[in-house]
Design a protein around this motif. Structure first.
Motif, PDB file in Angstrom:
ATOM      1  N   SER A  33      42.556  68.421 -51.722  1.00 34.77           N
ATOM      2  CA  SER A  33      42.603  69.378 -52.826  1.00 34.77           C
ATOM      3  C   SER A  33      41.887  68.862 -54.059  1.00 34.77           C
ATOM      4  O   SER A  33      41.271  69.648 -54.807  1.00 34.77           O
ATOM      5  CB  SER A  33      44.060  69.710 -53.169  1.00 34.77           C
ATOM      6  OG  SER A  33      44.705  70.325 -52.083  1.00 34.77           O
ATOM      7  N   GLY A  37      38.783  70.936 -55.283  1.00 38.64           N
ATOM      8  CA  GLY A  37      39.007  71.545 -56.589  1.00 38.64           C
ATOM      9  C   GLY A  37      37.930  71.166 -57.588  1.00 38.64           C
ATOM     10  O   GLY A  37      37.493  71.997 -58.404  1.00 38.64           O
ATOM     11  N   VAL A 102      37.975  79.914 -55.321  1.00 39.97           N
ATOM     12  CA  VAL A 102      39.038  78.909 -55.204  1.00 39.97           C
ATOM     13  C   VAL A 102      39.869  79.152 -53.949  1.00 39.97           C
ATOM     14  O   VAL A 102      40.182  78.221 -53.193  1.00 39.97           O
ATOM     15  CB  VAL A 102      39.924  78.928 -56.465  1.00 39.97           C
ATOM     16  CG1 VAL A 102      41.188  78.108 -56.250  1.00 39.97           C
ATOM     17  CG2 VAL A 102      39.156  78.379 -57.658  1.00 39.97           C
ATOM     18  N   VAL A 103      40.234  80.414 -53.711  1.00 38.14           N
ATOM     19  CA  VAL A 103      40.999  80.740 -52.503  1.00 38.14           C
ATOM     20  C   VAL A 103      40.183  80.429 -51.252  1.00 38.14           C
ATOM     21  O   VAL A 103      40.717  79.936 -50.250  1.00 38.14           O
ATOM     22  CB  VAL A 103      41.423  82.225 -52.539  1.00 38.14           C
ATOM     23  CG1 VAL A 103      42.098  82.624 -51.234  1.00 38.14           C
ATOM     24  CG2 VAL A 103      42.363  82.471 -53.721  1.00 38.14           C
ATOM     25  N   MET A 106      40.346  76.772 -50.622  1.00 42.65           N
ATOM     26  CA  MET A 106      41.638  76.417 -50.033  1.00 42.65           C
ATOM     27  C   MET A 106      41.649  76.703 -48.535  1.00 42.65           C
ATOM     28  O   MET A 106      42.147  75.892 -47.731  1.00 42.65           O
ATOM     29  CB  MET A 106      42.760  77.200 -50.714  1.00 42.65           C
ATOM     30  CG  MET A 106      43.048  76.797 -52.142  1.00 42.65           C
ATOM     31  SD  MET A 106      44.409  77.789 -52.848  1.00 42.65           S
ATOM     32  CE  MET A 106      44.488  77.119 -54.506  1.00 42.65           C
ATOM     33  N   ILE A 118      47.963  71.345 -49.519  1.00 42.84           N
ATOM     34  CA  ILE A 118      47.369  72.096 -50.625  1.00 42.84           C
ATOM     35  C   ILE A 118      48.082  71.739 -51.923  1.00 42.84           C
ATOM     36  O   ILE A 118      49.288  71.968 -52.061  1.00 42.84           O
ATOM     37  CB  ILE A 118      47.449  73.625 -50.389  1.00 42.84           C
ATOM     38  CG1 ILE A 118      46.705  74.005 -49.111  1.00 42.84           C
ATOM     39  CG2 ILE A 118      46.884  74.377 -51.590  1.00 42.84           C
ATOM     40  CD1 ILE A 118      45.216  73.837 -49.183  1.00 42.84           C
ATOM     41  N   ASN A 119      47.339  71.168 -52.859  1.00 44.41           N
ATOM     42  CA  ASN A 119      47.864  70.814 -54.174  1.00 44.41           C
ATOM     43  C   ASN A 119      47.298  71.806 -55.188  1.00 44.41           C
ATOM     44  O   ASN A 119      46.116  71.759 -55.547  1.00 44.41           O
ATOM     45  CB  ASN A 119      47.459  69.380 -54.534  1.00 44.41           C
ATOM     46  CG  ASN A 119      48.136  68.889 -55.802  1.00 44.41           C
ATOM     47  OD1 ASN A 119      48.560  69.682 -56.645  1.00 44.41           O
ATOM     48  ND2 ASN A 119      48.248  67.565 -55.935  1.00 44.41           N
ATOM     49  N   LEU A 120      48.121  72.745 -55.653  1.00 43.81           N
ATOM     50  CA  LEU A 120      47.640  73.781 -56.556  1.00 43.81           C
ATOM     51  C   LEU A 120      47.150  73.207 -57.882  1.00 43.81           C
ATOM     52  O   LEU A 120      46.175  73.703 -58.459  1.00 43.81           O
ATOM     53  CB  LEU A 120      48.747  74.802 -56.809  1.00 43.81           C
ATOM     54  CG  LEU A 120      49.179  75.641 -55.598  1.00 43.81           C
ATOM     55  CD1 LEU A 120      50.302  76.593 -55.994  1.00 43.81           C
ATOM     56  CD2 LEU A 120      47.995  76.421 -55.031  1.00 43.81           C
ATOM     57  N   ALA A 121      47.805  72.176 -58.392  1.00 48.38           N
ATOM     58  CA  ALA A 121      47.379  71.571 -59.658  1.00 48.38           C
ATOM     59  C   ALA A 121      45.976  70.983 -59.543  1.00 48.38           C
ATOM     60  O   ALA A 121      45.183  71.032 -60.489  1.00 48.38           O
ATOM     61  CB  ALA A 121      48.373  70.497 -60.095  1.00 48.38           C
ATOM     62  N   TYR A 123      43.556  72.139 -57.881  1.00 50.32           N
ATOM     63  CA  TYR A 123      42.591  73.233 -57.940  1.00 50.32           C
ATOM     64  C   TYR A 123      42.517  73.873 -59.326  1.00 50.32           C
ATOM     65  O   TYR A 123      41.432  74.236 -59.798  1.00 50.32           O
ATOM     66  CB  TYR A 123      42.948  74.304 -56.901  1.00 50.32           C
ATOM     67  CG  TYR A 123      42.477  73.990 -55.504  1.00 50.32           C
ATOM     68  CD1 TYR A 123      41.158  74.202 -55.122  1.00 50.32           C
ATOM     69  CD2 TYR A 123      43.361  73.479 -54.562  1.00 50.32           C
ATOM     70  CE1 TYR A 123      40.733  73.917 -53.834  1.00 50.32           C
ATOM     71  CE2 TYR A 123      42.942  73.184 -53.274  1.00 50.32           C
ATOM     72  CZ  TYR A 123      41.626  73.406 -52.917  1.00 50.32           C
ATOM     73  OH  TYR A 123      41.208  73.110 -51.643  1.00 50.32           O
ATOM     74  N   PHE A 124      43.663  74.023 -59.970  1.00 49.18           N
ATOM     75  CA  PHE A 124      43.685  74.804 -61.200  1.00 49.18           C
ATOM     76  C   PHE A 124      43.461  73.977 -62.467  1.00 49.18           C
ATOM     77  O   PHE A 124      43.111  74.542 -63.497  1.00 49.18           O
ATOM     78  CB  PHE A 124      45.002  75.576 -61.302  1.00 49.18           C
ATOM     79  CG  PHE A 124      45.071  76.737 -60.358  1.00 49.18           C
ATOM     80  CD1 PHE A 124      44.381  77.910 -60.630  1.00 49.18           C
ATOM     81  CD2 PHE A 124      45.802  76.647 -59.185  1.00 49.18           C
ATOM     82  CE1 PHE A 124      44.432  78.983 -59.760  1.00 49.18           C
ATOM     83  CE2 PHE A 124      45.853  77.713 -58.301  1.00 49.18           C
ATOM     84  CZ  PHE A 124      45.158  78.891 -58.592  1.00 49.18           C
TER      85      PHE A 124
END
Length: 516
Positions: A33, A37, A102-103, A106, A118-121, A123-124
């Motif tokens: 990620s 990201g 981004v999606v 992923m 999957i680490n959302l942080a 990516y965002f």
């Protein structure tokens, strides 16, 4: 959206695909990620700055062309409110594309299977620190170039392309985070330090990381990267770009003329009348002598080409003619070696003429009027021939110099390029009914080919020489353009036939009308 999803797939190649898009001295990070990201933040901002600008840059001009400007000008909305809403709506479009990408990244992380967590942080955070400030600045540029005098057309497109090249170079090579609009330097510097800790042949102090298409053999060595430490120093530099975007929007609101229409030379004042309905002042109206209409049974291609030539060069400023004349004189006087070095600059002068080929009648809503005067193919070929003649005329100084020097190979290569570019412009303009696609593709091809001399992209063929390829592409593009003409002609006839059948009354309706 389709191109965005394709990029999400193509930019994350598998280990067996034989190429890499971003790697450092022959190595890359594991597809986790953090790595993906950072890649989506860097690559998407660079691509959106180039293609997104040309896609959304003329929305204010479209309001004026579609006669919506007068309605907007009559409302109580203020200039700053209108310009900022335009900029923010463009920013929303950019962010939708960014989130879709981004999606997609992923999904590619799960598909490649090198790290399934999957680490959302991861990516965002790059999205927050890199993409949002950069795209806000881009949105501000889309409205500024649409209201700034002289930057609405091809000149503005060329100037923005130069800005994009400058910011890309500064973001890659400059260590100062203030110029790192795309976040490339901050990300790749941290990646290089991590790679140097895993591989002895990489120095932590050297600039690493390359973006492009890199063929490889075998598997690329990988390492695990844990992401950038997004500290307050990086946040400060991002806030500066946000303030710059707000300042540009404020400047654009001050330059916005609120769709004011300048008076035309055909404006005539009405005579003033008194209470007795008698004319007090009578102003003599100017009489305009129009050319007589001559009826001809057949269409003459020479007359169509002559008319297209007059329309193409009409409206060009005095400085444009002066630059063209100066380029002709310089091409005749300077030595041959110096001519070859600045030849790419000569292929920018006709950009405003090429970009209107195939779409001018749709822009001015005169398509039906022109098609009622001559067959579609006659119109197509007259525009094509006129575009080639303009290109050869502007480069006539170069051709004469090549002839005097006996460089007939250069004449052949230049002639091939002079046929290829107008054909590309006409086909893309006919296909999209817009000038945007040609302008962005041509600027990218011009920068990669004639300027940087990348093989197979130098359409001028000087000095590399790939003329056979561009002769073939010219014929293919010409065939596609003719096919589009036939398809639209068939659709037009089919639509007219259907409308006639729908409007034809039935037998009962016909007798009812007779009785009435």
């Amino acid at each position: 959206m389709g191109i965005t999803l394709f990029l999400g797939y193509a930019l994350i190649p598998a280990a067996s695909d034989g190429y890499e898009v971003f790697y450092i001295k022959g190595v890359r990070g594991i597809y986790n990620s953090y790595w993906l990201g950072a890649m989506v933040a860097m690559l998407s901002t660079m691509l959106l700055w180039l293609f997104g600008f040309y896609m959304l840059r003329s929305k204010i001009s479209e309001d004026q062309r579609l006669k919506m400007g007068q309605i907007i000008a009559s409302t109580p909305i203020r200039n700053l409110q209108y310009i900022s809403s335009r900029a923010f709506s463009n920013f929303c479009v950019f962010m939708i594309i960014e989130l879709v990408l981004v999606v997609a990244f992923m999904g590619m992380q799960l598909l490649r299977g090198e790290d399934l967590h999957i680490n959302l942080a991861a990516y965002f955070l790059p999205l927050l620190f890199v993409s949002i400030p950069s795209l806000l600045l881009l949105s501000a540029f889309t409205v500024l170039f649409d209201v700034f005098p002289g930057l609405k057309g091809a000149v503005g497109n060329v100037l923005f392309f130069v800005i994009w090249i400058f910011l890309s170079v500064m973001s890659i090579s400059n260590s100062n985070s203030l110029w790192d609009v795309f976040g490339i330097n901050a990300i790749q510097t941290d990646m290089t330090k991590e790679a140097a800790a895993h591989f002895d042949f990489i120095s932590a102090n050297e600039v690493g990381g390359s973006i492009g298409y890199y063929p490889i053999e075998g598997r690329t060595p990988t390492f695990e990267w844990s992401g950038v430490d997004w500290n307050s120093h990086l946040l400060t530099s991002r806030l500066i770009w946000i303030l710059a975007a707000l300042s540009i929007v404020l400047l654009a609101s001050q330059l916005f003329h609120r769709f004011a229409v300048s008076k035309t030379p055909f404006t005539v004042k009405l005579p003033v009348q008194d209470k007795m309905n008698k004319v007090v002042e009578r102003e003599e109206r100017k009489s305009y002598q129009l050319s007589p209409v001559k009826k001809d049974k057949r269409v003459r291609l020479f007359r169509l080409v002559k008319a297209e030539l007059r329309i193409m060069i009409k409206g060009m400023s005095f400085w444009w003619y002066l630059l063209v004349l100066g380029s002709m004189m310089i091409s005749l006087l300077v030595p041959l070696a110096q001519i070859i070095s600045w030849l790419p600059a000569l292929m920018l002068w006709p950009l405003a003429i090429w970009s209107q080929m195939g779409n001018r009648e749709f822009y001015y809503s005169t398509n039906e009027l022109l098609l009622s005067s001559c067959p579609r193919l006659y119109k197509f070929f007259s525009v094509w021939i006129a575009g080639i003649l303009v290109t050869l005329l502007i480069s006539s100084g170069v051709l004469i110099h090549f002839f005097l020097e006996g460089e007939f190979t250069y004449i052949y290569s230049w002639a091939v390029g002079s046929f290829f570019v107008p054909t590309l412009a006409l086909t893309l303009g006919t296909l999209t009914r817009s000038r945007k696609l040609f302008e962005v593709l041509y600027m990218l091809l011009w920068y990669l080919g004639p300027v940087n001399d990348i093989p197979y992209l130098n359409f001028l063929g000087i000095p590399t020489g790939h003329s056979a390829l561009y002769i073939m592409l010219t014929f293919v593009l010409l065939g596609v353009g003719i096919l589009i003409q036939y398809v639209r002609e068939w659709n037009l006839l089919a639509g007219s036939k259907n409308n006639t059948q729908m409007n034809q009354p039935t037998k009962g309706e016909y007798h009812g009308k007779l009785e009435k």
